[in-house]
Design a protein around this motif. Sequence first.
Motif, mmCIF file in Angstrom:
data_model
loop_
_atom_site.group_PDB
_atom_site.id
_atom_site.type_symbol
_atom_site.label_atom_id
_atom_site.label_comp_id
_atom_site.label_asym_id
_atom_site.label_seq_id
_atom_site.Cartn_x
_atom_site.Cartn_y
_atom_site.Cartn_z
ATOM 1 N N ILE A 90 -0.253 26.054 48.792
ATOM 2 C CA ILE A 90 -0.687 25.639 50.023
ATOM 3 C C ILE A 90 -1.115 23.776 50.186
ATOM 4 O O ILE A 90 -2.562 24.392 49.395
ATOM 5 N N LYS A 91 -1.002 23.085 50.459
ATOM 6 C CA LYS A 91 -1.610 21.756 50.406
ATOM 7 C C LYS A 91 -2.894 22.118 50.823
ATOM 8 O O LYS A 91 -2.588 22.002 52.304
ATOM 9 N N VAL A 92 -3.644 21.768 51.177
ATOM 10 C CA VAL A 92 -5.176 21.245 51.784
ATOM 11 C C VAL A 92 -5.106 19.785 51.849
ATOM 12 O O VAL A 92 -5.256 18.825 50.620
ATOM 13 N N SER A 141 -10.469 27.515 52.467
ATOM 14 C CA SER A 141 -9.828 28.596 51.872
ATOM 15 C C SER A 141 -8.637 28.272 51.132
ATOM 16 O O SER A 141 -7.558 27.504 51.862
ATOM 17 N N PHE A 142 -8.749 27.808 49.823
ATOM 18 C CA PHE A 142 -7.627 27.076 49.251
ATOM 19 C C PHE A 142 -6.973 28.734 48.384
ATOM 20 O O PHE A 142 -6.454 29.495 48.204
ATOM 21 N N SER A 143 -5.559 27.776 48.421
ATOM 22 C CA SER A 143 -4.185 29.083 48.333
ATOM 23 C C SER A 143 -3.368 28.006 47.297
ATOM 24 O O SER A 143 -3.556 26.943 47.466
#
Lengths: 258, 258
Positions: free
Chosen positions: B117-119, B112-114
Amino acid sequence: MKIIFIGSGNIATHLSNALKLSGHEILQVYSRTKSNAKRLAVNIGAEFTDDLGKLRSDADIFIIAVKDGVLPEIAAKVNVGKRLVVHTSGSMDMEVLKNTSVNYGVFYPLQSFSKKIKVDVSGVPILIEANKAGNERILFRLASAITGKKNIHRMNSAKRKTVHLAAVFVNNFSNHLYAIADELLKDKGVPFDILKPLIIETAKKIQHNPPLKMQTGPAKRGDRKIISEHLKMLESNPSYKKIYSLISKSISEAIPGT
Amino acid sequence: MKIIFIGSGNIATHLSNALKLSGHEILQVYSRTKSNAKRLAVNIGAEFTDDLGKLRSDADIFIIAVKDGVLPEIAAKVNVGKRLVVHTSGSMDMEVLKNTSVNYGVFYPLQSFSKKIKVDVSGVPILIEANKAGNERILFRLASAITGKKNIHRMNSAKRKTVHLAAVFVNNFSNHLYAIADELLKDKGVPFDILKPLIIETAKKIQHNPPLKMQTGPAKRGDRKIISEHLKMLESNPSYKKIYSLISKSISEAIPGT
């Protein structure tokens, strides 16, 4: 402090171990099942008993860590006079202990403990409540032996019950959603492992952002096509289908403009 | 490889950055909103356009990362001949691209990417599918540039859709439960922070244990007294009350002997 544990379940196990490690002395463990009392007691160098009549009287604090259902019964059977007694329940009133001692309170660690799984207690919030300011200070000191001071919250029974209810949503209910996902994948021969990074990321995202803002997915986007496809895929499981549509509806109500 | 991105949203942003970092070249970014295309393109040293007619033809792979709802329309408008084209959707069939090129597939990062926000993409599972074995090998190579090989899963569209459905449960729905908890606490003036350690622990517990075995709480114990108290506390919010009773019922059905 010298501590007696009444109960030998998950909370008693984790709390007594943490308190022992921080230098407190566990005098005795009671359980109605002697073997359970023994197993925990031996592990932390305490005596054990399955007889409430044989509780020692020389403890500074009695911690009753039993299931909510049996707490009133235990509280009625035990009287420790002026010694401090607390229970560890999120959902039970402090006043359940009012006849157990003139000094009483609540010491509720907000975490989901399983006996076999190590939890770093130092990060666990502890909610405390007491019938007198002096007792509250003792509980604060006890809590600060095992968790950071910022994790200790003074809270009355009504608020604590709301915290417990909220905990049921984020812990019990989220875990059930994980179990549903596991089952859906098993049906197709896909290993549950594939979802584990997403589950961790979902929990991490809300550590620094309000969950409402982190919401994504078909319900948030108002994507009716995907939602109706998903409902079709859940046709064979009416209960999961209902959960899907109810939560989707709730998401779309919570997000303005969808 | 030389890559063109069609789309500039969350997935395009995270994927293009990770691919760029691993040494691939992003030639061009398309978005129907020029400023969005520009913002991403400038960041990764690519050209940008808002005109599908101006897509360059010299890329090795076209990655269509757009919302499910507009994917069929984009797929119908674009034809890249023999170049490899993929979409990044969990819930859309691979065959939606069958007229876009003779070489096509799916490249679905399960996360789940925003945008903000770093993933850590290196732990993200990537589900790949292709219409030919050779194309699948290319996608495997591309995926292995940004994630561990054990995180790459070859999977057909039907299975991928189930994974996507399961992801909705563990990600979208869990997040909504967090949001409900946040709201319940706000009503009583309790900060949401108090639940954060529990939320992390809940996600961690199932990393090495099946979720069904990790289930705790009043519904699992069959504690009707607490359940009915909780339902009373939710009286003013019929939607949350329904969610509470439905999931509680589902838990008690899932756990044998309660």
